[in-house]
Design a protein around this motif. Structure first.
Motif, mmCIF file in Angstrom:
data_model
loop_
_atom_site.group_PDB
_atom_site.id
_atom_site.type_symbol
_atom_site.label_atom_id
_atom_site.label_comp_id
_atom_site.label_asym_id
_atom_site.label_seq_id
_atom_site.Cartn_x
_atom_site.Cartn_y
_atom_site.Cartn_z
ATOM 1 N N ALA A 37 -7.861 3.032 -8.293
ATOM 2 C CA ALA A 37 -7.883 3.322 -9.724
ATOM 3 C C ALA A 37 -7.355 2.149 -10.537
ATOM 4 C CB ALA A 37 -7.053 4.580 -10.007
ATOM 5 N N GLY A 38 -6.452 1.359 -9.984
ATOM 6 C CA GLY A 38 -5.913 0.211 -10.695
ATOM 7 C C GLY A 38 -6.790 -1.021 -10.618
ATOM 8 N N GLY A 39 -7.945 -0.928 -9.964
ATOM 9 C CA GLY A 39 -8.847 -2.057 -9.862
ATOM 10 C C GLY A 39 -8.578 -2.960 -8.687
ATOM 11 N N ARG A 40 -7.673 -2.565 -7.783
ATOM 12 C CA ARG A 40 -7.314 -3.393 -6.639
ATOM 13 C C ARG A 40 -8.173 -3.014 -5.439
ATOM 14 N NH1 ARG A 40 -1.332 -3.559 -3.807
ATOM 15 N NH2 ARG A 40 -1.823 -5.092 -2.149
ATOM 16 N N ALA A 41 -8.746 -4.015 -4.776
ATOM 17 C CA ALA A 41 -9.589 -3.774 -3.612
ATOM 18 C C ALA A 41 -8.727 -3.474 -2.397
ATOM 19 C CB ALA A 41 -10.481 -4.977 -3.341
ATOM 20 N N VAL A 42 -9.089 -2.416 -1.642
ATOM 21 C CA VAL A 42 -8.347 -1.998 -0.464
ATOM 22 C C VAL A 42 -9.285 -2.039 0.732
ATOM 23 C CG1 VAL A 42 -7.021 -0.153 0.621
ATOM 24 C CG2 VAL A 42 -6.860 -0.502 -1.850
ATOM 25 N N ASN A 43 -8.856 -2.695 1.791
ATOM 26 C CA ASN A 43 -9.637 -2.743 3.021
ATOM 27 C C ASN A 43 -9.540 -1.394 3.721
ATOM 28 O OD1 ASN A 43 -10.434 -3.185 5.804
ATOM 29 N ND2 ASN A 43 -10.426 -5.371 5.282
ATOM 30 N N PHE A 44 -10.660 -0.699 3.817
ATOM 31 C CA PHE A 44 -10.665 0.647 4.362
ATOM 32 C C PHE A 44 -10.372 0.652 5.864
ATOM 33 C CE2 PHE A 44 -12.982 4.925 3.551
ATOM 34 C CZ PHE A 44 -11.733 5.548 3.529
ATOM 35 N N VAL A 45 -10.826 -0.375 6.570
ATOM 36 C CA VAL A 45 -10.579 -0.446 8.005
ATOM 37 C C VAL A 45 -9.083 -0.597 8.288
ATOM 38 C CG1 VAL A 45 -11.014 -1.774 10.105
ATOM 39 C CG2 VAL A 45 -12.863 -1.388 8.459
ATOM 40 N N ARG A 46 -8.424 -1.503 7.559
ATOM 41 C CA ARG A 46 -6.987 -1.689 7.745
ATOM 42 C C ARG A 46 -6.211 -0.432 7.366
ATOM 43 N NH1 ARG A 46 -6.070 -7.785 5.222
ATOM 44 N NH2 ARG A 46 -7.388 -8.907 6.752
ATOM 45 N N PHE A 47 -6.687 0.245 6.324
ATOM 46 C CA PHE A 47 -6.027 1.479 5.906
ATOM 47 C C PHE A 47 -6.128 2.540 6.996
ATOM 48 C CE2 PHE A 47 -6.405 5.698 3.895
ATOM 49 C CZ PHE A 47 -5.146 5.792 3.339
ATOM 50 N N ALA A 48 -7.305 2.667 7.613
ATOM 51 C CA ALA A 48 -7.480 3.646 8.686
ATOM 52 C C ALA A 48 -6.635 3.290 9.899
ATOM 53 C CB ALA A 48 -8.956 3.737 9.080
ATOM 54 N N GLU A 49 -6.545 2.006 10.228
ATOM 55 C CA GLU A 49 -5.726 1.580 11.348
ATOM 56 C C GLU A 49 -4.242 1.845 11.079
ATOM 57 O OE1 GLU A 49 -6.661 -2.490 11.807
ATOM 58 O OE2 GLU A 49 -8.528 -2.129 12.931
ATOM 59 N N TYR A 50 -3.818 1.613 9.846
ATOM 60 C CA TYR A 50 -2.426 1.876 9.482
ATOM 61 C C TYR A 50 -2.112 3.372 9.600
ATOM 62 C CZ TYR A 50 1.710 2.420 6.533
ATOM 63 O OH TYR A 50 2.951 2.754 6.059
ATOM 64 N N CYS A 51 -3.017 4.221 9.125
ATOM 65 C CA CYS A 51 -2.810 5.673 9.230
ATOM 66 C C CYS A 51 -2.734 6.114 10.689
ATOM 67 C CB CYS A 51 -3.925 6.415 8.507
ATOM 68 S SG CYS A 51 -3.924 6.213 6.710
ATOM 69 N N THR A 52 -3.600 5.551 11.531
ATOM 70 C CA THR A 52 -3.593 5.903 12.946
ATOM 71 C C THR A 52 -2.285 5.501 13.610
ATOM 72 O OG1 THR A 52 -5.992 5.587 13.025
ATOM 73 C CG2 THR A 52 -4.817 5.645 15.131
ATOM 74 N N GLU A 53 -1.775 4.310 13.281
ATOM 75 C CA GLU A 53 -0.513 3.861 13.847
ATOM 76 C C GLU A 53 0.647 4.759 13.414
ATOM 77 O OE1 GLU A 53 -0.081 -0.140 12.603
ATOM 78 O OE2 GLU A 53 -1.667 -0.923 13.918
ATOM 79 N N GLU A 54 0.649 5.152 12.151
ATOM 80 C CA GLU A 54 1.719 6.016 11.657
ATOM 81 C C GLU A 54 1.649 7.404 12.287
ATOM 82 O OE1 GLU A 54 4.299 5.202 9.756
ATOM 83 O OE2 GLU A 54 3.561 3.130 9.843
ATOM 84 N N LEU A 55 0.439 7.924 12.483
ATOM 85 C CA LEU A 55 0.290 9.233 13.122
ATOM 86 C C LEU A 55 0.729 9.182 14.582
ATOM 87 C CD1 LEU A 55 -3.132 10.439 11.645
ATOM 88 C CD2 LEU A 55 -0.854 11.292 11.091
ATOM 89 N N ASP A 56 0.406 8.084 15.267
ATOM 90 C CA ASP A 56 0.867 7.925 16.650
ATOM 91 C C ASP A 56 2.390 7.847 16.713
ATOM 92 O OD1 ASP A 56 -1.722 7.957 17.546
ATOM 93 O OD2 ASP A 56 -1.938 5.771 17.592
#
Length: 296
Positions: free
Chosen positions: A18-37
């Protein structure tokens, strides 16, 4: 893990926030997976530490009682069954009873000398005189020493108090919360009597599909304090009769799953960190949370 593989197949997987900042979706998914593990590993470590207390509280040839079955109680009794032969009376608790049946199968597989007797909740007073301890699970432990437990736990604790049987609550530290009965977060579950200085139990309502003949929900109705109950539209299942079955257009079904157990009915809290009596649990909860999260 499957989501990460899917996103890895996309070379430029970016989304604009929403703020106009580009987010890498792959890195975001990997980060979520690491936190869930990491969370899963933490829960497994807590469960392992919690089960270390099992041998201290369940003795050889002892008769103990519990109601229903949760992940914590299943692991606790399973660990005790590895080194002890005891008798366990299991009150069925609220439906469905699949978890109770699973508990029976697991304990019989670990130690055939463990006797498991399944009884309806109405037999709590009848079997309490044979039990030396009562073990219950909980949804949350409050700073006052009370607990939010599955439906049916409160009358079982009352029966235990009548027979002077200690009630032990099995809970991991993630279930300890810095709430008091007067906090807004608990206002829909616990209330304080307006006429006398004591706490009154309240209940949480949810979908009644497990107790109603069929599960065709068409809406919800809000109760006071934010509680909800589903509206069911269906025909009653009848017996062997040639008479036409009565139909019900719209009815309110109040099905509660969580109830409050006051601290005077609980003898001890067993957690993965240590063991606490109700009057001292607030000191440990204070150390777990920041000052701005603990208002007591």
């Amino acid at each position: 893990a499957n989501a990460v593989k899917h996103f890895n197949s996309v070379k430029e997987a970016t989304v604009r926030s929403a703020g106009g900042r580009a987010v890498n979706f792959v890195r975001f998914a990997e980060y979520c997976t690491e936190e869930l593990d990491l969370l899963q590993n933490s829960l497994e470590s807590m469960t392992f530490s919690l089960c270390k207390h099992a041998a201290k509280h369940i003795y050889e040839n002892e008769t103990v009682l519990t109601i229903g079955c949760s992940h914590s109680t299943l692991a606790f009794f399973s660990e005790a069954a590895k080194t002890r032969s005891f008798r366990l009376i299991v009150l069925e608790g609220p439906p469905p009873h699949s978890s109770t049946k699973h508990l029976v199968k697991v304990l019989e597989k670990i130690n055939p000398n463990v006797t498991v007797l399944v009884q309806p909740d109405s037999n709590a007073f009848a079997v309490m005189s044979y039990c030396s301890k009562v073990f219950v699970s909980c949804d949350s432990v409050l700073a006052t020493g009370g607990a939010l437990c599955p439906l049916g736990t409160h009358p079982v604790c009352i029966a235990a108090k009548m027979f002077s049987t200690p009630v032990i609550v099995i809970a991991m530290t993630v279930k300890l919360i810095p709430w008091l009965p007067i906090d807004p977060q608990c206002s829909s579950l616990i209330r304080v009597s307006k006429t006398q200085n004591h706490e009154e139990p309240c209940t949480l309502f949810t979908f009644p599909g497990h107790i109603f003949p069929t599960q065709q929900a068409i809406g919800t109705v809000a109760f006071g304090g934010g509680l909800e109950s589903s509206i069911i539209s269906n025909s009653w299942g009848g017996g062997l009769t040639s008479e036409p079955r009565p139909t019900v257009s719209e009815i309110d079904v109040a099905y509660n799953t969580i109830e409050y157990v006051p601290p005077n009915l609980i003898s001890l809290f067993v957690t993965d960190a240590d063991e606490f009596v109700g009057s001292h649990i607030h000191k440990y909860i204070r150390d777990l949370y920041r000052i701005e999260d603990s208002e007591f």
